[in-house]
Design an enzyme around this catalytic site. Sequence first.
Site, PDB file in Angstrom:
ATOM      1  N   GLU A  24       0.791  -1.227   0.000  1.00 44.24           N
ATOM      2  CA  GLU A  24       0.000   0.000   0.000  1.00 44.24           C
ATOM      3  C   GLU A  24       0.828   1.286   0.000  1.00 44.24           C
ATOM      4  OE1 GLU A  24      -2.836  -0.340   3.165  1.00 44.24           O
ATOM      5  OE2 GLU A  24      -4.106  -1.729   2.034  1.00 44.24           O
TER       6      GLU A  24
ATOM      7  N   GLU B  85       6.070 -21.779   8.439  1.00 40.25           N
ATOM      8  CA  GLU B  85       6.547 -20.842   9.457  1.00 40.25           C
ATOM      9  C   GLU B  85       7.604 -21.459  10.371  1.00 40.25           C
ATOM     10  OE1 GLU B  85       3.725 -20.972  13.326  1.00 40.25           O
ATOM     11  OE2 GLU B  85       2.861 -19.917  11.623  1.00 40.25           O
TER      12      GLU B  85
END
Length: 294
Positions: free
Chosen positions: A78, A109
Amino acid sequence: MDTENKSDKYNKIDLWETKDILESILESQLNAVASIKKLIEELNTAVSKCLPLLENGGRIIFAGAGTSGRMAAQESSELYPTFSWPKNKSLFLIAGGHKTLTEAVENAEDNLSQGELDAKKLKPTQKDIFICIAASGRTPYTLGVLRTANLAGSLTIGISSSSNSPLLNESKIKLFSNTGAEVIAGSTRMKAGTAQKVILNMLTTTLMIRLNRTYDSYMVDLVATNEKLNKRAAYIVSGISNVNLETAHEALNFCQGKVKLACVYLKYQDLKKAEEILIENNGNLRLCLDSNKS
């Protein structure tokens, strides 16, 4: 672990009235946001340390796994459309790669060495900033990224909801949001995730303000890629330059959609001079408009 504990406050929540469940979740979210108030000094320090690095060509690199990784990806993506921050200066690393933006990848992960490898591929330097996010503060992948960044001398910022965790202990700047146990035990997409997003909003937006990518509270470096944003750009130019929307649109078209350039052009009525003044003032629109150059 702070984020995995079960809270007696939410015992038998599956038997509660729907309205009570909703009110309890809202209360927990508000408390998560309130916990960030205690981080203002640390965030102030983070901004002051990040600014000179970014002004000298440094990058912002976000890293995380699962929800935290998706938060990292969102924040990274963004900065360009909102502030024209260069795409190659805002990157993200997520455990399992881009595939995990929409689906879970088993054991991704847990791979510390992959985090190290992914970070090394970016060739980190002392100019770079790594923002590493993990609610538990113990996610192996994210720790791998963090440790590689530390070895390269990069500025590392850890965001976690678990005190005394490896992520916070090893980060140069520690942002501990004390969100506590979740409404649904261990579901850190909730309170911890909300706190992460608010912290990222505060940090990146303040950085962009300090990097001259806003004027007043206007988004003057937005990238207008659709009709809505084109209209927004015109309203911004109109508001800053005190001209009607038709004139604002004409100036934007002449200036290839660049809001700041359009505002300076409207003051001087000379495109080349407007470009020169923007460069001279390092893109600081306020200085450009306050300038008395004829």
